[in-house]
Design a protein around this motif. Structure first.
Motif, mmCIF file in Angstrom:
data_model
loop_
_atom_site.group_PDB
_atom_site.id
_atom_site.type_symbol
_atom_site.label_atom_id
_atom_site.label_comp_id
_atom_site.label_asym_id
_atom_site.label_seq_id
_atom_site.Cartn_x
_atom_site.Cartn_y
_atom_site.Cartn_z
ATOM 1 N N SER A 182 15.080 1.042 6.004
ATOM 2 C CA SER A 182 15.614 1.270 7.350
ATOM 3 C C SER A 182 15.122 2.591 7.930
ATOM 4 N N LYS A 183 14.780 3.554 7.082
ATOM 5 C CA LYS A 183 14.242 4.838 7.540
ATOM 6 C C LYS A 183 12.728 4.797 7.732
ATOM 7 N N GLY A 184 12.096 3.693 7.296
ATOM 8 C CA GLY A 184 10.651 3.572 7.450
ATOM 9 C C GLY A 184 9.855 4.175 6.310
ATOM 10 N N TYR A 185 10.505 4.458 5.194
ATOM 11 C CA TYR A 185 9.824 5.076 4.050
ATOM 12 C C TYR A 185 9.246 4.044 3.085
ATOM 13 N N VAL A 186 9.721 2.804 3.179
ATOM 14 C CA VAL A 186 9.292 1.748 2.261
ATOM 15 C C VAL A 186 9.063 0.481 3.073
ATOM 16 N N HIS A 187 8.020 -0.260 2.706
ATOM 17 C CA HIS A 187 7.777 -1.579 3.296
ATOM 18 C C HIS A 187 8.308 -2.622 2.315
ATOM 19 N N THR A 188 9.104 -3.562 2.805
ATOM 20 C CA THR A 188 9.723 -4.579 1.954
ATOM 21 C C THR A 188 9.087 -5.939 2.203
ATOM 22 N N GLN A 189 8.815 -6.649 1.110
ATOM 23 C CA GLN A 189 8.323 -8.025 1.163
ATOM 24 C C GLN A 189 9.196 -8.844 0.213
ATOM 25 N N PHE A 190 9.610 -10.016 0.651
ATOM 26 C CA PHE A 190 10.449 -10.879 -0.178
ATOM 27 C C PHE A 190 9.726 -12.191 -0.412
ATOM 28 N N SER A 191 9.597 -12.579 -1.682
ATOM 29 C CA SER A 191 8.923 -13.824 -2.010
ATOM 30 C C SER A 191 9.444 -14.347 -3.348
ATOM 31 N N TRP A 192 9.768 -15.621 -3.380
ATOM 32 C CA TRP A 192 10.188 -16.315 -4.596
ATOM 33 C C TRP A 192 11.313 -15.568 -5.335
ATOM 34 N N GLN A 193 12.319 -15.182 -4.586
ATOM 35 C CA GLN A 193 13.518 -14.532 -5.126
ATOM 36 C C GLN A 193 13.237 -13.162 -5.751
ATOM 37 N N TRP A 194 12.189 -12.497 -5.304
ATOM 38 C CA TRP A 194 11.875 -11.137 -5.754
ATOM 39 C C TRP A 194 11.626 -10.269 -4.526
ATOM 40 N N PHE A 195 12.123 -9.033 -4.588
ATOM 41 C CA PHE A 195 11.846 -8.040 -3.558
ATOM 42 C C PHE A 195 10.672 -7.195 -4.041
ATOM 43 N N TYR A 196 9.713 -6.974 -3.141
ATOM 44 C CA TYR A 196 8.557 -6.126 -3.433
ATOM 45 C C TYR A 196 8.598 -4.951 -2.459
ATOM 46 N N TYR A 197 8.617 -3.739 -2.989
ATOM 47 C CA TYR A 197 8.709 -2.542 -2.167
ATOM 48 C C TYR A 197 7.444 -1.713 -2.343
ATOM 49 N N VAL A 198 6.863 -1.282 -1.203
ATOM 50 C CA VAL A 198 5.658 -0.462 -1.218
ATOM 51 C C VAL A 198 5.968 0.823 -0.464
ATOM 52 N N LEU A 199 5.635 1.940 -1.059
ATOM 53 C CA LEU A 199 5.892 3.254 -0.487
ATOM 54 C C LEU A 199 4.911 3.533 0.652
ATOM 55 N N THR A 200 5.421 4.009 1.789
ATOM 56 C CA THR A 200 4.566 4.377 2.918
ATOM 57 C C THR A 200 4.216 5.859 2.820
ATOM 58 N N ASP A 201 3.351 6.325 3.711
ATOM 59 C CA ASP A 201 2.965 7.739 3.698
ATOM 60 C C ASP A 201 4.146 8.648 4.038
ATOM 61 N N GLU A 202 4.986 8.212 4.975
ATOM 62 C CA GLU A 202 6.183 9.004 5.305
ATOM 63 C C GLU A 202 7.148 9.039 4.119
ATOM 64 N N GLY A 203 7.257 7.918 3.426
ATOM 65 C CA GLY A 203 8.107 7.862 2.245
ATOM 66 C C GLY A 203 7.589 8.728 1.122
ATOM 67 N N LEU A 204 6.282 8.808 1.014
ATOM 68 C CA LEU A 204 5.665 9.674 0.005
ATOM 69 C C LEU A 204 6.061 11.126 0.241
ATOM 70 N N GLU A 205 5.989 11.570 1.489
ATOM 71 C CA GLU A 205 6.373 12.952 1.814
ATOM 72 C C GLU A 205 7.873 13.172 1.596
ATOM 73 N N TYR A 206 8.694 12.178 1.961
ATOM 74 C CA TYR A 206 10.134 12.307 1.776
ATOM 75 C C TYR A 206 10.501 12.428 0.292
ATOM 76 N N LEU A 207 9.920 11.544 -0.541
ATOM 77 C CA LEU A 207 10.247 11.596 -1.972
ATOM 78 C C LEU A 207 9.690 12.853 -2.627
ATOM 79 N N ARG A 208 8.549 13.324 -2.161
ATOM 80 C CA ARG A 208 7.988 14.568 -2.699
ATOM 81 C C ARG A 208 8.937 15.731 -2.421
ATOM 82 N N GLU A 209 9.524 15.726 -1.227
ATOM 83 C CA GLU A 209 10.476 16.777 -0.882
ATOM 84 C C GLU A 209 11.803 16.590 -1.643
ATOM 85 N N TYR A 210 12.267 15.347 -1.747
ATOM 86 C CA TYR A 210 13.531 15.060 -2.431
ATOM 87 C C TYR A 210 13.459 15.400 -3.921
#
Length: 143
Positions: A50-78
């Protein structure tokens, strides 16, 4: 949902190390990789999505999450990490050493051995069918 700091840090650390994260759509189990309830993983990733830090894909009852560039900076700071540390998905893969061009057992540029390899090597089984050197085919009408 309230997630303990320890579990949130475990989730974020795993996401940052790999750059991607998967979670089955089952809210009642522990996550297959981490020792954290799967519901907490899904809800933490939902928050980052919801904050735009991760891209979510749902397929065959599995969630796939990919880190975005903004999320990379956020987690680096966190996680208080230096900028030299990057996720595995951002690292360049090591290129395999290429063999010499004449080497048959080395890298072949996508050509597989297969059952027709004998044709490429030139050792044919039917030597009698090969025309002699003085053979000159004619094209056109037969008379």
């Amino acid at each position: 949902m309230i997630i303990s700091k320890e579990n949130r840090r475990t989730i974020y650390t795993t996401l940052f190390q790999e750059g991607v994260l998967v979670a089955p759509k089952n809210f009642e189990i522990k996550h297959p990789i981490m020792d954290v309830p799967n519901l907490e993983v899904i809800k933490a990733m939902q928050s980052l999505t919801s904050k735009g830090y991760v891209h979510t894909q749902f397929s065959w009852q599995w969630f796939y999450y990919v880190l975005t560039d903004e999320g990379l900076e956020y987690l680096r700071e966190y996680l208080h990490l230096p900028s030299e540390i990057v996720p595995n998905t951002h690292k360049q893969p090591a290129r395999p050493q290429r063999a010499m061009m004449g080497d048959r057992d080395g890298f072949r540029g996508g050509r597989g051995g297969g059952d027709r390899e004998y044709r490429r090597r030139g050792d044919f089984d039917k030597k009698d069918d090969v025309p002699s050197g003085d053979f000159r085919p004619r094209f056109g009408r037969r008379e």
